[in-house]
Scaffold this motif. Structure first.
Motif, PDB file in Angstrom:
ATOM      1  N   ARG A   1      43.149  27.917  29.118  1.00  0.00           N
ATOM      2  CA  ARG A   1      42.197  27.413  28.121  1.00  0.00           C
ATOM      3  C   ARG A   1      42.857  26.329  27.281  1.00  0.00           C
ATOM      4  O   ARG A   1      43.987  26.498  26.805  1.00  0.00           O
ATOM      5  CB  ARG A   1      41.763  28.552  27.203  1.00  0.00           C
ATOM      6  CG  ARG A   1      40.884  28.099  26.029  1.00  0.00           C
ATOM      7  CD  ARG A   1      40.650  29.253  25.073  1.00  0.00           C
ATOM      8  NE  ARG A   1      39.868  30.275  25.716  1.00  0.00           N
ATOM      9  CZ  ARG A   1      38.534  30.266  25.738  1.00  0.00           C
ATOM     10  NH1 ARG A   1      37.850  29.329  25.126  1.00  0.00           N
ATOM     11  NH2 ARG A   1      37.889  31.205  26.360  1.00  0.00           N
TER      12      ARG A   1
ATOM     13  N   VAL B   1      37.994  25.601  30.109  1.00  0.00           N
ATOM     14  CA  VAL B   1      38.487  26.890  30.616  1.00  0.00           C
ATOM     15  C   VAL B   1      38.489  26.802  32.143  1.00  0.00           C
ATOM     16  O   VAL B   1      37.520  26.319  32.736  1.00  0.00           O
ATOM     17  CB  VAL B   1      37.587  28.070  30.161  1.00  0.00           C
ATOM     18  CG1 VAL B   1      38.096  29.398  30.721  1.00  0.00           C
ATOM     19  CG2 VAL B   1      37.497  28.142  28.640  1.00  0.00           C
TER      20      VAL B   1
ATOM     21  N   SER C   1      32.330  26.825  29.452  1.00  0.00           N
ATOM     22  CA  SER C   1      32.766  27.109  28.094  1.00  0.00           C
ATOM     23  C   SER C   1      31.963  26.238  27.129  1.00  0.00           C
ATOM     24  O   SER C   1      31.721  25.064  27.411  1.00  0.00           O
ATOM     25  CB  SER C   1      34.250  26.814  27.929  1.00  0.00           C
ATOM     26  OG  SER C   1      34.582  26.836  26.556  1.00  0.00           O
TER      27      SER C   1
ATOM     28  N   SER D   1      35.445  24.586  24.841  1.00  0.00           N
ATOM     29  CA  SER D   1      36.790  24.321  25.336  1.00  0.00           C
ATOM     30  C   SER D   1      36.772  23.953  26.810  1.00  0.00           C
ATOM     31  O   SER D   1      35.731  23.995  27.462  1.00  0.00           O
ATOM     32  CB  SER D   1      37.662  25.571  25.170  1.00  0.00           C
ATOM     33  OG  SER D   1      37.493  26.131  23.900  1.00  0.00           O
TER      34      SER D   1
END
Ligand SMILES: Nc1ncnc2c1ncn2[C@@H]1O[C@H](COP(=O)(O)OP(=O)(O)OP(=O)(O)O)[C@@H](O)[C@H]1O
Ligand SMILES: N[C@@H](CCO)C(=O)O
Length: 346
Positions: free
Chosen positions: A57, A43, A38, A41
């Motif tokens: 997430r 994930v 990601s 983020s």
């Protein structure tokens, strides 16, 4: 500053912390967590003892981000309810679609959704049936987002069609290879002369805006799209973006990207069987191909620029095949493309 802007914040948390958050807020006990790539983020794929798989997430959660996240996740669930494979939200233990928490790393937003099976479009064989499926699903996304409200906060990103010329101008300095530069200049010239003058007058709606070949999953057995990922670039903008972006990217793996573009458009046109399908207007059909050239120019210019950073491998992966595709599409007979698009979309 708009959410999703040039200096967005990243959030990285460990597997242990992710597992703890899943137990605490979702009442699920993961058997295994697998990190997914990601940009910003954390994930992870979450495997459960009952053989179910989910996607977890955790993103940075300023109050502005929280509002934007509610809007994006609401759109995913709105599309899922219409049959688009976005992966339904799995609510938290108290029934919320997203959870806002304070972590050591700062305020964060948690979301859990269904895991979708499939391989990424960029590694699937670009058969005609698959290209049509790309167009059909893109048409369904567009039709669903047509009734989704405009963003509640200011969202924007450098990939937007409306920012094509400014984004290329701010990154092209890194393109030092004369052959690459010539391709980029030609694509920019086409966008500037054909698309830019009419762009402000084209119909707008909420758009996914990033239906590229790593954000679409494929069921290779059935030659159809099985997943639509990554609503992080959703904005309010010219609705042709949701045809131009997938049609250009789908062609990156094809021997003949111009033919692939037309097949994607054909799939979009066939989505006419579905309720609330978006039928593009003449003005949109006339510029959608050249808009796609602009988007590929942005891809090539931005990732060439970012290849100078510590994310060089990711940057190269994101733009591999773009130059070849752009070269072939610029050489395609534009009159034939327009005639073909009118036949399929008009
Ligand atoms: N519902 C899902 N089903 C299957 N895989 C998923 C799902 N959601 C995310 N993934 C996987 O996790 C990866 C990261 O997810 P996503 O693209 O949504 O995140 P991102 O932060 O926007 O990452 P990037 O911008 O780097 O692609 C995807 O490329 C995909 O491999
Ligand atoms: N929009 C970027 C990737 C970021 O999701 C691209 O076209 O490569």
């Amino acid at each position: 500053m708009p959410v999703n802007a040039a200096t967005p914040q990243t959030l990285s948390i460990s597997h242990d912390e992710s597992a703890h958050l899943l137990r605490e807020h979702y009442g699920v006990d993961p058997v295994r967590l697998t990190a997914m790539h990601s940009e910003l983020s954390t994930v992870a794929r979450v495997d459960l003892a009952d053989d179910r798989s989910l996607v977890f997430r955790a993103s940075c959660g300023t109050p502005e981000e929280l509002e934007a996240a509610r809007w994006r996740i609401g759109a995913m669930d709105h599309l899922a309810a219409r049959g688009v494979p976005t992966g339904r939200t799995v609510p938290s233990a108290d029934g919320s679609p997203i959870v806002s928490v304070e972590l050591d790393a700062g305020p964060a937003i948690l979301h859990v959704g269904e895991w979708l099976d499939g391989v990424m479009l960029d590694s699937a064989k670009p058969t005609p049936a698959l290209m049509r499926s790309v167009g059909r699903v893109a048409g369904e996304v567009s039709a669903g987002l047509a009734s989704w409200p405009a963003p509640p906060v200011d969202v924007g990103h450098p990939w937007e069609l409306t920012r094509t010329l400014e984004t290329v101008a701010s990154t092209i300095v890194s393109v030092t290879d004369p052959a690459t530069r010539a391709v980029l200049d030609a694509a920019v010239e086409r966008f500037a002369s054909v698309v830019a003058p009419v762009l402000p007058t084209l119909p707008r709606s909420v758009v996914h805006h990033d239906l590229h070949d790593s954000n679409l999953l494929v069921d290779t057995g059935a030659e159809r799209i099985s997943g639509v990922l990554d609503f992080g670039d959703m904005v309010f903008g010219p609705r042709i973006a949701d045809l131009a972006v997938p049609a250009m990217h789908a062609g990156r793996a094809a021997e003949d990207p111009a033919e692939a573009f037309l097949l994607v458009a054909e799939g979009w046109g066939r989505a006419g069987q579905f309720e609330n399908t978006v039928q593009l207007e003449e003005d949109e059909i006339a510029v959608v191909f050249d808009a796609g050239l602009g988007r590929l120019a942005v891809n090539l210019s931005v990732w060439t620029d970012r290849a100078r950073s510590d994310r060089a491998d990711y940057a190269r992966a994101r733009s591999s095949r773009t130059e070849r595709t752009l070269r072939l599409l610029l050489a395609a007979d534009r009159g034939r493309m327009l005639e073909g698009l009118h036949r399929r979309l008009g």
